[in-house]
Design a protein around this motif. Structure first.
Motif, mmCIF file in Angstrom:
data_model
loop_
_atom_site.group_PDB
_atom_site.id
_atom_site.type_symbol
_atom_site.label_atom_id
_atom_site.label_comp_id
_atom_site.label_asym_id
_atom_site.label_seq_id
_atom_site.Cartn_x
_atom_site.Cartn_y
_atom_site.Cartn_z
ATOM 1 N N ARG A 117 -8.179 42.268 36.786
ATOM 2 C CA ARG A 117 -9.091 41.453 35.962
ATOM 3 C C ARG A 117 -10.464 41.241 36.593
ATOM 4 O O ARG A 117 -11.277 40.480 36.058
ATOM 5 N N GLU A 163 -8.432 41.090 29.192
ATOM 6 C CA GLU A 163 -7.966 40.764 30.540
ATOM 7 C C GLU A 163 -8.004 42.031 31.392
ATOM 8 O O GLU A 163 -7.060 42.370 32.111
ATOM 9 N N THR A 171 -9.611 45.127 34.019
ATOM 10 C CA THR A 171 -10.342 45.394 35.243
ATOM 11 C C THR A 171 -11.472 46.359 34.894
ATOM 12 O O THR A 171 -11.222 47.424 34.325
#
Length: 380
Positions: free
Chosen positions: A30, A185, A187
């Motif tokens: 995240r 959510e 990365t």
């Protein structure tokens, strides 16, 4: 999503030149990581090494505990968004979004549900039947981002995705990307040379210069506590002001003489900064740095209670920029242009003098030789 570890990664070309040198970073689930720096600093090369589009010359790339240096791009679980959108011109928006899912031979119903879900998230459902040539720049970028999202990647890699948009669209898309990061959510590892994008989007910023990492920290730490002269000057617009000064002492107070003691221009430091600097640099010549918004006119200095800290700093305004809610005045010290950011009510015009006052709490002090911030304490 996943954890990514970069260990001493370097990219060396045949002429023995380093594009990236000894790059270390831990990227957690995240995170919104921003690689920022001037053109040619190695940020896009680093992103391409993570994606598998460039070979890693030295070092190790770990994804979820697995060494991935020699994995093919398709086996790394990454999804890339390019600067030029990379859309199939002969396909509709629906076709572009569905393409990666069709390659994986997913059921038609699942593909349709996924495409419509992603299109709804990006507010492009009404564009599904159009082709790329019928879309605006902002719409194309949404489709490109959607094409990455449908892959359900471990991490999204974005290489200057907003650079082809005009200023207004870039501002809108920054907001949309921030919302998307929260919704998915996800990365995200994001490359930009735009410091505004870096400051507004990133949870962590990696500042690079000449292939070498200069500082890794949160946006507020990067801005308020730069580790060195380059980071201080690169982040912020207008950039931080720098002047040569000398550290001295008057009674119990530590003072910075602007241009040397003979000029009569000086700033008294607060107790904390004074104690730190008198041990590290008493009597030495240093570089004083201060941001435009931390220099005040007399009225503001009185409000802040620091009108007595600055002596003899009266400057002639060279240029004035009116920006609606604020005004930026430019003047010269030591042959260099400097700036001060004031409220719009200030009516000082070019050719007029203005007494200026430096906020002693916001001063930065850099070593003239190493260019390191003498007040910097690394985050633990």
């Amino acid at each position: 999503m996943s954890d990514i570890a970069l260990r001493n990664i370097s990219k060396i070309y045949e002429n023995k030149q380093y594009a990236v040198k000894q790059f270390n970073l831990d990227i957690h689930d995240r995170d919104f990581i921003i690689f920022v720096g001037p053109s040619g600093c190695g940020k896009s090369t680093m992103l391409r090494m993570i994606a598998g589009l460039e070979e890693i010359s030295e070092g190790e790339l770990w994804i979820d505990g697995e060494l991935c240096n020699y994995h093919e791009p398709r086996d790394r679980g990454m999804s890339m968004v390019f600067q030029n959108y990379a859309l199939y011109p002969n396909m509709t928006v629906y076709g572009n979004l569905a393409f990666a899912l069709k390659v994986r031979k997913l059921p038609k119903k699942e593909i349709d549900q996924t495409v419509h879900k992603v299109a709804k998230t990006l507010e492009i459902e009404h564009l599904l039947d159009r082709r790329p040539k019928e879309l605006s720049g902002g719409q194309k970028q949404r489709v490109a981002i959607g094409s990455a999202i449908v892959r359900k990647a471990k991490a999204f890699l974005m290489d200057e995705p907003l650079s082809n948009l005009d200023a207004k669209l870039r501002a809108q898309m920054r907001v949309e990307l921030a919302k998307l990061h929260e919704q998915l959510e996800a990365t995200i590892i994001y490359v930009t040379h735009d410091q505004t994008e870096a400051m507004t989007l990133g949870t962590k910023i990696v500042v690079m210069k000449d292939g070498i990492v200069q500082q890794v920290a949160s946006p507020d730490v990067i801005y308020n506590t730069p580790s060195n002269l380059f980071v201080a000057g690169f982040m912020g617009s207008p950039s931080m002001n720098f002047v040569n000064a000398q550290v001295g002492k008057e009674g119990e107070e530590t003072v910075l003489y602007i241009g040397g003691q003979e000029t009569g221009k000086k700033v008294y430091l607060n107790r904390n900064k004074g104690e730190l600097i008198k041990d590290k640099a008493m009597g030495k010549r240093i570089i004083l740095g201060i941001r435009p918004e931390d220099i005040y006119d007399y009225e503001t200095a009185v409000e802040k209670g620091c009108e007595k800290n600055t002596i003899g700093m009266k400057q002639t305004v060279v240029t004035r920029e009116m920006l609606g809610s604020e005004v930026i005045l430019y003047y010269e010290i030591q042959g260099k242009s400097q700036s001060i950011r004031l409220g719009a009510e200030n009516q000082t015009m070019p050719g007029e003098e203005i007494p200026i006052y430096l906020d002693p709490d916001k001063i930065h002090i850099f070593d003239q030789e190493t260019e390191q911030n003498l007040l910097y304490v690394e985050e633990r």
